[in-house]
Write a protein that holds these residues in place. Structure first.
Motif, short mmCIF file in Angstrom:
data_model
loop_
_atom_site.label_atom_id
_atom_site.label_comp_id
_atom_site.label_asym_id
_atom_site.label_seq_id
_atom_site.Cartn_x
_atom_site.Cartn_y
_atom_site.Cartn_z
N TYR A 353 -10.55 11.92 -31.19
CA TYR A 353 -10.67 12.16 -29.47
C TYR A 353 -12.14 13.25 -29.31
O TYR A 353 -12.86 13.01 -28.62
CB TYR A 353 -9.50 12.42 -28.78
N SER A 354 -11.69 14.34 -29.98
CA SER A 354 -12.85 15.52 -29.80
C SER A 354 -14.22 15.27 -30.86
O SER A 354 -14.94 16.43 -30.90
CB SER A 354 -12.27 16.87 -30.09
N ASP A 504 -6.39 13.54 -31.78
CA ASP A 504 -6.80 14.77 -32.63
C ASP A 504 -5.97 15.41 -33.45
O ASP A 504 -4.46 15.19 -33.11
CB ASP A 504 -7.25 15.95 -31.72
#
Length: 552
Positions: A353-354, A504
């Motif tokens: 996600y990051s 993550d």
């Protein structure tokens, strides 16, 4: 005239003797001897045609008028070899009996199942027939009374495979006899001429696997009598470099290839005695690139290459940092990706996600142990950059139509949609965690990390490409509370939204945070009353009255 006749006999015998030749003229019992000449005559019978070694009859294998082949009998002694046939008896020459002798064993300590080399004298040219049930015996080697497998037999050297059930004891070489029966025919029961005995010490077998790999590779030693724990005089090295010991048990030892490792022998030392177990080849990871090179979060990236090794802790025994540098991992733009599959020639990861655009780096953790083999005097990673990845944000540039009936097709155009992941990862966090920890798991029907919401309801995907998505207008099934017939309600107005989900890793490197979404809003959408089973489909039966005849 009588003296003349005797003189002629002497001359004839001398001529026959001069023409006869033995080859070889020396050897151990059982060896085949060829006698060449020109006055042996024809073969009549085993009773009339004989060859004796200093009076001991030998087994005749071939008889022709000018060539005879025999086996040296077991009880033979050095002396004259005589050939008797229809034309009389002649002395073919002298033969020297040689005793079989072992002079050296290599190695003097060996494992069951390993190769033992026996050096010595007068073993003969061959072990004989491979079938022990034939009329001729088979030369053999016994290790503490156990028959061993012959790998190679030469006059001065024999290679054998030590039997798995053998124990320490004497090694003896036995040469089989091939003696005739009293009437000269084949064959008397096989007996053996034995060499001297020489002791060999058999030590417990130790195997290890794998025998090649990159830094951090987990190597498992299997054997017995290792002891419950590593002793002060115990050690394991690869290419002369001490390894990090992760486990030491009576039958299993687990070590990790250190950062400073080189190719070379795997050496096991116990109670100060060292032995070489085999060779380990240190290899370096290599990359053939990755695919795709761009996409949104949740994209499955395929990394091709070689010598990635096995996904493991790589020798680290504790999480000493926020993200343990001893753990194997892949980073995208400096952000740890989620491992889906790690094989020696391919790694698959989910874009987290990051994630940020940037280099994709495969990191293999490694250590250098303390002098006692514990972790760690040094802990670091070996980096391999395999390419670059661009993280895209899904964006809808247009969609059509803006309103439609149930099950009708809506087309969304844009970019950065990525691939449709129908059964990519379970939405239940515990299943994803099991997959990351390399446990078996089963995917269920509640699986999605790509979806299109129409007025808050997941639509059926007809097709999904990076620049275009087609979906069917969904039917929302919200149960009408308390309604006995189970009718449903469907809101007609809202928004169309494209969503991508991913996770993550946690700060300690474990999987995973809760799934998070990136959304691209296309715009407003209205569901028209088309394609309905009846006109009451849109009536809200969560409100009274409940009877259908009172519906508007």
């Amino acid at each position: 005239m009588r003296y003349v006749f005797i003189a002629l006999l002497v001359v004839c015998a001398t001529v026959s003797f001069a023409q006869a030749e033995l080859f070889p003229a020396s050897g151990p019992p059982g060896v085949t001897v060829t006698i060449g000449g020109s006055a042996f005559g024809e073969f009549v019978s085993t009773a009339e045609n004989r060859v004796n070694f200093n009076g001991v009859p030998a087994l005749i294998q071939l008889w022709e008028s000018d060539l005879v082949m025999v086996k040296v009998p077991l009880g033979a002694k050095s002396g004259d070899v005589t050939v008797s046939g229809p034309k009389g008896t002649v002395v073919a020459g002298r033969f020297a009996i040689q005793q079989v002798k072992i002079t050296k064993l290599a190695p003097p300590e060996a494992e069951p199942g390993s190769v033992l080399t026996i050096e010595g004298d007068h073993f003969g040219n061959t072990a004989g027939s491979r079938d022990p049930n034939t009329m001729f015996g088979v030369n053999r080697v016994l290790v503490n009374g156990i028959l061993s497998e012959i790998l190679k037999w030469r006059p001065g050297k024999i290679d054998v495979k030590i039997p798995a059930n053998a124990k320490s004891g004497d090694v003896v070489v036995q040469l089989a006899s091939s003696d005739p029966l009293p009437d000269g025919s084949c064959c008397a029961p096989v007996k053996y001429a034995e060499s001297n005995r020489m002791p060999v010490s058999l030590i417990p077998s130790i195997s290890f696997a794998p025998n090649r790999g990159p830094v951090g590779t987990k190597v498992v030693l299997s054997g017995q009598q290792f002891g419950d724990a590593k002793g002060p005089n115990d050690a394991i090295t690869i290419g002369g470099k001490p390894v990090t010991i992760a486990k030491w048990a009576p039958r299993t030892i687990v070590v990790h290839v250190p950062l400073n490792a080189v190719s070379g022998p795997v050496t096991f030392q116990q109670d100060g005695r060292a032995r070489t177990l085999g060779q380990f080849e240190l290899v370096e990871p290599g990359s053939d690139g990755l695919f795709p090179t761009q996409g949104p979060i949740g994209t499955l990236v395929y990394i091709k290459g070689k010598n990635f090794g096995v996904f493991s802790e790589a020798g680290s025994t504790a999480y000493a940092f926020d993200f343990d540098p001893g753990q194997n991992r892949v980073e995208i733009g400096g952000v740890p990706a989620i491992i889906h599959r790690w094989q020696d020639n391919e790694i698959n990861v989910w874009v987290p996600y990051s994630a940020k655009s940037g280099p994709v780096v495969v990191k293999r953790g490694g250590t250098i142990p303390n002098p006692d083999g514990t972790c760690c005097a040094k802990q670091d990673v070996v980096d391999l950059e395999v390419g670059s990845f661009t993280v895209q944000m899904p964006k809808v540039t247009s969609y059509s139509p803006k309103e439609a009936g149930i099950d009708e097709i809506v087309t969304l155009k844009g970019k950065g949609f990525g691939e449709f992941l129908k059964i990519a990862e379970a939405t239940r966090l515990e299943l994803n965690t099991d997959a990351h920890d390399w446990k078996n798991y089963r995917l269920g029907p509640d699986v999605s990390r790509t979806e299109v919401l129409v007025n808050g309801v997941a639509a059926v995907v007809v097709s999904w490409k990076d620049t275009e998505i087609k979906v069917q207008v969904p039917r929302r099934h919200v149960f009408g509370f308390g309604h006995p017939e189970g009718f449903y309600v469907d809101p007609t107005e809202g928004e169309i939204v494209v969503r991508r989900g991913s996770w993550d890793l946690l700060k300690n490197g474990r999987c995973c945070s809760r799934k998070q979404w990136q959304s691209a809003v296309a715009g407003e959408f209205k569901i028209l009353p088309r394609g309905l089973p009846h006109k009451e489909f849109f009536y809200d039966y969560t409100q009274e009255p409940w009877r259908t005849d009172q519906a508007p």
